[in-house]
Write a protein that holds these residues in place. Structure first.
Motif, PDB file in Angstrom:
ATOM      1  N   GLU A   1      50.344  52.041  21.125  1.00  9.41           N
ATOM      2  CA  GLU A   1      49.211  52.901  21.455  1.00  9.41           C
ATOM      3  C   GLU A   1      48.113  52.108  22.153  1.00  9.41           C
ATOM      4  N   PRO A   2      47.481  52.687  23.198  1.00 12.53           N
ATOM      5  CA  PRO A   2      46.351  52.014  23.844  1.00 12.53           C
ATOM      6  C   PRO A   2      45.206  51.813  22.849  1.00 12.53           C
ATOM      7  N   TYR A   3      44.519  50.683  22.991  1.00 14.59           N
ATOM      8  CA  TYR A   3      43.458  50.338  22.043  1.00 14.59           C
ATOM      9  C   TYR A   3      42.446  49.481  22.789  1.00 14.59           C
ATOM     10  N   SER A   4      41.167  49.712  22.559  1.00 10.07           N
ATOM     11  CA  SER A   4      40.134  48.907  23.210  1.00 10.07           C
ATOM     12  C   SER A   4      39.037  48.542  22.219  1.00 10.07           C
ATOM     13  N   VAL A   5      38.433  47.387  22.443  1.00 13.07           N
ATOM     14  CA  VAL A   5      37.332  46.920  21.593  1.00 13.07           C
ATOM     15  C   VAL A   5      36.243  46.335  22.486  1.00 13.07           C
ATOM     16  N   GLY A   6      35.025  46.309  21.969  1.00 11.48           N
ATOM     17  CA  GLY A   6      33.902  45.734  22.696  1.00 11.48           C
ATOM     18  C   GLY A   6      33.690  44.274  22.344  1.00 11.48           C
ATOM     19  N   VAL A   7      32.781  43.642  23.065  1.00 13.82           N
ATOM     20  CA  VAL A   7      32.459  42.234  22.842  1.00 13.82           C
ATOM     21  C   VAL A   7      32.021  42.016  21.387  1.00 13.82           C
ATOM     22  N   GLY A   8      32.572  40.979  20.764  1.00 15.20           N
ATOM     23  CA  GLY A   8      32.162  40.604  19.416  1.00 15.20           C
ATOM     24  C   GLY A   8      32.912  41.280  18.292  1.00 15.20           C
ATOM     25  N   GLU A   9      33.743  42.261  18.601  1.00 14.95           N
ATOM     26  CA  GLU A   9      34.482  42.951  17.532  1.00 14.95           C
ATOM     27  C   GLU A   9      35.605  42.061  17.006  1.00 14.95           C
ATOM     28  N   THR A  10      35.814  42.106  15.696  1.00 12.19           N
ATOM     29  CA  THR A  10      36.841  41.297  15.047  1.00 12.19           C
ATOM     30  C   THR A  10      38.110  42.116  14.875  1.00 12.19           C
ATOM     31  N   LEU A  11      39.225  41.535  15.300  1.00 11.31           N
ATOM     32  CA  LEU A  11      40.519  42.205  15.216  1.00 11.31           C
ATOM     33  C   LEU A  11      41.326  41.724  14.015  1.00 11.31           C
ATOM     34  N   LEU A  12      41.231  40.437  13.714  1.00  9.53           N
ATOM     35  CA  LEU A  12      41.856  39.865  12.527  1.00  9.53           C
ATOM     36  C   LEU A  12      40.858  38.934  11.854  1.00  9.53           C
ATOM     37  N   SER A  13      40.877  38.894  10.523  1.00 10.21           N
ATOM     38  CA  SER A  13      40.004  37.995   9.772  1.00 10.21           C
ATOM     39  C   SER A  13      40.862  37.101   8.889  1.00 10.21           C
ATOM     40  N   ARG A  14      40.682  35.795   9.019  1.00  4.35           N
ATOM     41  CA  ARG A  14      41.465  34.857   8.207  1.00  4.35           C
ATOM     42  C   ARG A  14      41.271  35.164   6.722  1.00  4.35           C
ATOM     43  N   GLY A  15      42.400  35.191   6.003  1.00  5.53           N
ATOM     44  CA  GLY A  15      42.342  35.452   4.572  1.00  5.53           C
ATOM     45  C   GLY A  15      42.370  36.919   4.209  1.00  5.53           C
ATOM     46  N   HIS A  16      42.431  37.791   5.214  1.00  2.00           N
ATOM     47  CA  HIS A  16      42.498  39.229   4.967  1.00  2.00           C
ATOM     48  C   HIS A  16      43.806  39.778   5.542  1.00  2.00           C
ATOM     49  N   PRO A  17      44.313  40.857   4.987  1.00  3.62           N
ATOM     50  CA  PRO A  17      45.570  41.412   5.505  1.00  3.62           C
ATOM     51  C   PRO A  17      45.389  42.002   6.899  1.00  3.62           C
ATOM     52  N   GLY A  18      46.406  41.830   7.740  1.00  2.00           N
ATOM     53  CA  GLY A  18      46.421  42.477   9.041  1.00  2.00           C
ATOM     54  C   GLY A  18      47.249  43.749   8.957  1.00  2.00           C
ATOM     55  N   ASP A  19      46.952  44.704   9.817  1.00  2.00           N
ATOM     56  CA  ASP A  19      47.658  45.985   9.720  1.00  2.00           C
ATOM     57  C   ASP A  19      48.324  46.396  11.015  1.00  2.00           C
ATOM     58  N   ALA A  20      48.403  45.465  12.008  1.00  2.00           N
ATOM     59  CA  ALA A  20      48.983  45.849  13.293  1.00  2.00           C
ATOM     60  C   ALA A  20      49.338  44.624  14.111  1.00  2.00           C
TER      61      ALA A  20
ATOM     62  N   LEU B   1      47.510  46.953  23.681  1.00  2.00           N
ATOM     63  CA  LEU B   1      48.427  47.887  23.051  1.00  2.00           C
ATOM     64  C   LEU B   1      48.561  47.489  21.589  1.00  2.00           C
ATOM     65  N   ARG B   2      48.623  48.490  20.722  1.00  2.00           N
ATOM     66  CA  ARG B   2      48.621  48.240  19.279  1.00  2.00           C
ATOM     67  C   ARG B   2      49.835  48.903  18.641  1.00  2.00           C
ATOM     68  N   LEU B   3      50.526  48.139  17.791  1.00  2.00           N
ATOM     69  CA  LEU B   3      51.668  48.661  17.036  1.00  2.00           C
ATOM     70  C   LEU B   3      51.299  48.634  15.561  1.00  2.00           C
ATOM     71  N   ASP B   4      51.114  49.803  14.973  1.00  2.00           N
ATOM     72  CA  ASP B   4      50.722  49.901  13.578  1.00  2.00           C
ATOM     73  C   ASP B   4      51.813  49.329  12.666  1.00  2.00           C
ATOM     74  N   GLN B   5      51.391  48.658  11.596  1.00  2.00           N
ATOM     75  CA  GLN B   5      52.344  48.030  10.682  1.00  2.00           C
ATOM     76  C   GLN B   5      53.292  49.047  10.047  1.00  2.00           C
ATOM     77  N   THR B   6      52.758  50.217   9.681  1.00  2.00           N
ATOM     78  CA  THR B   6      53.603  51.251   9.074  1.00  2.00           C
ATOM     79  C   THR B   6      54.678  51.706  10.044  1.00  2.00           C
ATOM     80  N   VAL B   7      54.323  51.885  11.313  1.00  2.00           N
ATOM     81  CA  VAL B   7      55.287  52.297  12.330  1.00  2.00           C
ATOM     82  C   VAL B   7      56.328  51.202  12.552  1.00  2.00           C
ATOM     83  N   PHE B   8      55.873  49.954  12.580  1.00  2.00           N
ATOM     84  CA  PHE B   8      56.806  48.844  12.768  1.00  2.00           C
ATOM     85  C   PHE B   8      57.842  48.817  11.652  1.00  2.00           C
ATOM     86  N   ARG B   9      57.384  48.930  10.415  1.00  2.32           N
ATOM     87  CA  ARG B   9      58.310  48.853   9.284  1.00  2.32           C
ATOM     88  C   ARG B   9      59.269  50.047   9.268  1.00  2.32           C
ATOM     89  N   LYS B  10      58.813  51.182   9.738  1.00  3.17           N
ATOM     90  CA  LYS B  10      59.661  52.372   9.743  1.00  3.17           C
ATOM     91  C   LYS B  10      60.709  52.331  10.851  1.00  3.17           C
TER      92      LYS B  10
END
Length: 271
Positions: free
Chosen positions: A154-173, A229-238
C-alpha cells in the motif's frame, strides 16, 4: 528543447487550478508539476508533449523517465495517494492539458478515459514499477511472487521528522522507500547515539520485526518527506509466511542488518 531535464531548476511551476476541471494552455518549457511538491490534481494531455523527469540531488543526476503525448495522463499518484509528486513534468512543446481535481475526476474523468478505477490501477502499476526499478532485492523475485506481493503493498507517506521504527519497540510493517531519505540510529545503553548510513530510494526496512517478531534494532526517522510502499505484518503473515523465496531474501537482508548492529555495539564496547 533538446534536453528537457536541465532547464527544470530555473522554471516556475504553475499555480493551483481554481476549479474542479481546468484547461491549461502551456508554452514549451513550462513546469507542470515539480518533484517533491504536494498536489491535489492530475492532468490529461489534450495536445502536445511533456517529459517526465527526476531532478538532480547530491546522490543522483537528473534523468528523463518518459515522454508523454496526447491521451496520456500524469499526476495521479499525488491525487490518489496524497503522496508528494514523484517526478517533475515539463512541456517540450506547446501543450494543452486538462487539470482534474478529485471532484473533477468524478465529473469529467470518463470523458478522457480516466475513470477513477483506471487511475487507481495505474497508480499501483507505477508505484510497483518504481519499486522494482530501485530495489535489487525486489527485482530478483520471480514475476509470479512479485505480482502477488504487489497486490498487498500500500502507498504510504510521512513528513519530515516522523518516526517509522523505534529501537526496542515492536515493528508492524515492512517498508520500501521510493522517494526521500530516512535517518537510521542506534542508541547505546549509556544514551550515546550512533548513526548508520541514511536510507534512500530502493532501501527496505522493518524486516527483522516482520520475520522474527523481534523488537526493532534501530530507530528510523524521516529526514525528508518520504513516499514508500508498506506491507502490513498481518498481511505478510497471512499471505507470504510460507513463501520461501521472499523469506530467504528478507532473512538475508535481516542478517546483514543484525551483523551491522552487532558491529556497532562491539566497537562501542571496545572503545
Amino acid at each position: 528543447m533538446s534536453n528537457p531535464v536541465s532547464p527544470i531548476p530555473s522554471l516556475q511551476p504553475m499555480g493551483p487550478a481554481p476549479l474542479p476541471v481546468w484547461t491549461r494552455f502551456l508554452p514549451a518549457g513550462q513546469v507542470v508539476v515539480r518533484e517533491g511538491d504536494t498536489g491535489a490534481s492530475m492532468f490529461v494531455i489534450l495536445e502536445g508533449k511533456v517529459a517526465v523527469c527526476r531532478e538532480p540531488t547530491h546522490r543522483r543526476e537528473a534523468r528523463m523517465l518518459a515522454m508523454l503525448n496526447a491521451g496520456d495522463f500524469f499526476g495521479e499518484l499525488a491525487l490518489m495517494t496524497h503522496c508528494p509528486r514523484m517526478a517533475s513534468v515539463v512541456t517540450v512543446e506547446r501543450t494543452v492539458v486538462r487539470e482534474l481535481s478529485l471532484n473533477g475526476l468524478a465529473v469529467a474523468g470518463a470523458r478522457h478515459g480516466v475513470e477513477a478505477p483506471v487511475v487507481a490501477m495505474r497508480c499501483r502499476e507505477r508505484l510497483l514499477a518504481d519499486a522494482l526499478r530501485s530495489s535489487p532485492l525486489l527485482s530478483g523475485l520471480s514475476p509470479g511472487l512479485w505480482a502477488q506481493l504487489g497486490g498487498a503493498l500500500e502507498p504510504y507517506s510521512v513528513g519530515v521528522g516522523e518516526t517509522l521504527l523505534s529501537r526496542g519497540h515492536p515493528g508492524d510493517a515492512l517498508y520500501i522507500l521510493l522517494r526521500g531519505r530516512c535517518g537510521v540510529f542506534h542508541t547505546h545503553g549509556d544514551g550515546r547515539i550512533t548513526a548508520y548510513p541514511d536510507m534512500t530510494e530502493g532501501d527496505i526496512f522493518g524486516e527483522v520485526s516482520l520475520l522474527r517478531g523481534r523488537l526493532a534494532t534501530a530507530t528510523v526517522t524521516a529526514r525528508t518527506s518520504c513516499t514508500m510502499l508498506r506491507l502490513d505484518q498481518t498481511v505478510f503473515r497471512k499471505l507470504f509466511w510460507g513463501q520461501a523465496e521472499i523469506r530467504r531474501a528478507l532473512v538475508s537482508l535481516g542478517l546483514e542488518r543484525m551483523h551491522r548492529t552487532m558491529g556497532v555495539i562491539s566497537s562501542s564496547t571496545e572503545g
